[in-house]
Design an enzyme around this catalytic site. Structure first.
Site, short mmCIF file in Angstrom:
data_model
loop_
_atom_site.label_atom_id
_atom_site.label_comp_id
_atom_site.label_asym_id
_atom_site.label_seq_id
_atom_site.Cartn_x
_atom_site.Cartn_y
_atom_site.Cartn_z
N ASN A 9 -0.42 -2.49 15.48
CA ASN A 9 0.87 -1.91 15.07
C ASN A 9 0.60 -0.48 14.59
OD1 ASN A 9 3.28 -1.22 13.89
ND2 ASN A 9 3.22 -2.81 12.29
N TRP A 10 0.97 0.49 15.43
CA TRP A 10 0.68 1.89 15.08
C TRP A 10 1.61 2.39 13.98
CZ3 TRP A 10 -0.03 4.67 20.54
CH2 TRP A 10 -1.18 4.16 21.16
N LYS A 11 2.66 1.65 13.67
CA LYS A 11 3.67 2.07 12.67
C LYS A 11 4.16 3.47 13.01
CE LYS A 11 1.72 -1.14 9.41
NZ LYS A 11 1.49 -1.53 8.03
N HIS A 96 8.84 -7.59 10.02
CA HIS A 96 7.70 -7.01 9.31
C HIS A 96 8.12 -6.74 7.85
CE1 HIS A 96 4.61 -4.23 8.02
NE2 HIS A 96 3.88 -4.68 9.02
N GLU A 98 7.66 -4.37 5.94
CA GLU A 98 8.21 -3.02 5.69
C GLU A 98 9.67 -2.94 6.11
OE1 GLU A 98 5.10 -0.92 7.78
OE2 GLU A 98 3.68 -1.56 6.24
N GLU A 168 1.55 -12.46 7.22
CA GLU A 168 1.09 -11.20 6.64
C GLU A 168 1.45 -11.16 5.15
OE1 GLU A 168 0.66 -7.93 9.79
OE2 GLU A 168 2.73 -7.90 9.13
N GLY A 174 -1.98 -2.86 4.21
CA GLY A 174 -2.28 -1.45 3.92
C GLY A 174 -2.94 -1.23 2.57
N SER A 214 -4.78 -5.71 6.25
CA SER A 214 -6.09 -5.10 6.06
C SER A 214 -7.20 -5.74 6.88
CB SER A 214 -6.46 -5.06 4.57
OG SER A 214 -5.51 -4.30 3.85
N GLY A 235 -2.82 -3.11 11.46
CA GLY A 235 -2.15 -1.83 11.24
C GLY A 235 -3.17 -0.70 11.29
N GLY A 236 -3.63 -0.27 10.12
CA GLY A 236 -4.52 0.89 9.99
C GLY A 236 -5.68 0.90 10.99
P1 PGA Z 1 -2.73 -3.14 7.82
O1 PGA Z 1 -1.24 -3.46 8.36
O2 PGA Z 1 -3.68 -3.71 8.84
O3 PGA Z 1 -2.80 -1.63 7.75
O4 PGA Z 1 -2.85 -3.79 6.50
C1 PGA Z 1 -0.95 -4.69 8.93
C2 PGA Z 1 0.51 -4.75 9.30
O5 PGA Z 1 1.34 -4.14 8.63
O6 PGA Z 1 0.86 -5.41 10.30
#
Ligand code: PGA
Length: 257
Positions: A9-11, A96, A98, A168, A174, A214, A235-236
């Site tokens: 997930n590049w966000k 998600h 967020e 998650e 993050g 993470s 994500g990251g």
């Molecule tokens: P992260 O994000 O790997 O940066 O913790 C995961 C996600 O939001 O799907």
């Protein structure tokens, strides 16, 4: 045998030029293999371009990060599942944390999004997970069960099987703090038991449940050693080709149930 999936997930990251070099690095060697599927979720504006890369890397599947709960109309700034399907997008992340916390998405909205996606033959990647206060007050299982109930349990078994689930924990997203393999396994097993209660053991046994929060190249193998962890939503670490590749390789090494 359940599917093994690593989704990135590049966000809201990367310029087009940066996205191009990352995609080139991902495409350079096809490091999917041993059945692991790779899904990449870029920002909307890169979807069509990334979907076109599948000519060189057929194992690449493309996901949107969100979609509207409506198919068309006066909804300025929104993108519909109909549009995503017309670009050849395969999946869409839904629910998600967020989107839930920053954009106020509710269970009712998410259930509508799931319906729009399925009507348009896209697979929802449905996220669930508790906040730290919910875990500390021992309401993590109840929270996740409610999220599944509100967003997914209106579906019949056939439709549910078109979904991928992602557990998650919000406190791990993050933050650099990952759930321990024990915590991840406990929750994945719990989710499967909830699915089993609502549908059947066989249906629950076929749904892939990814872990997210993470995930890095150094903790991936431990997390993937859990019997109910079928991959990761990253994500990251999905923004770095080498790191993402190592996570895929860790999944490849798993001999899956
Ligand atoms: P992260 O994000 O790997 O940066 O913790 C995961 C996600 O939001 O799907």
């Amino acid at each position: 045998m359940r599917r093994k999936i690593i989704a990135g997930n590049w966000k809201m990251n990367l310029t087009l030029q940066e996205a191009e070099s990352l995609a080139d690095a991902l495409i350079k060697d096809d490091f999917t293999g041993n059945g692991t599927e790779m899904i990449v979720a870029p920002p909307y504006i890169y979807l069509q371009w990334l979907a076109s890369k599948r000519k060189t890397l057929p194992n690449l599947q493309v996901a949107a990060q969100n979609c509207s709960e409506h198919n068309a109309g006066a909804y300025t700034g929104e993108v519909s599942a109909v549009m995503l399907a017309s670009l050849g997008v395969n999946y869409c992340i839904t629910g998600h944390s967020e989107r839930r916390s920053i954009f106020g998405e509710t269970g009712t909205m998410l259930a509508a999004k799931v319906n729009r996606l399925l009507e348009n033959k896209l697979g929802p990647i449905f996220c669930c997970g508790e906040t730290l206060p919910q875990r500390e007050s021992k309401r993590h299982k109840e929270t996740v069960k409610d999220q599944l109930q509100d967003g997914l349990f209106h579906l019949d078994a056939l439709s549910l099987e078109k979904c991928i689930l992602a557990y998650e924990p919000v406190w791990a997203i993050g933050t650099g703090v990952t759930a321990s393999p024990q915590q991840a396994q406990e929750m994945h097993e719990f989710i499967r038991s909830v699915l089993s209660e609502k549908y059947t053991k066989e249906v629950a046994g076929r749904i892939p449940i990814l872990y997210g929060g993470s995930v890095t190249a150094s903790n991936a193998a431990d997390l993937f050693s859990c019997p109910d962890v079928d991959g990761a939503l990253v994500g990251g670490a999905s923004l770095k080709a080498d790191e993402f590749k190592k996570i895929l390789q860790a999944m490849n090494s798993k001999n899956h149930a």
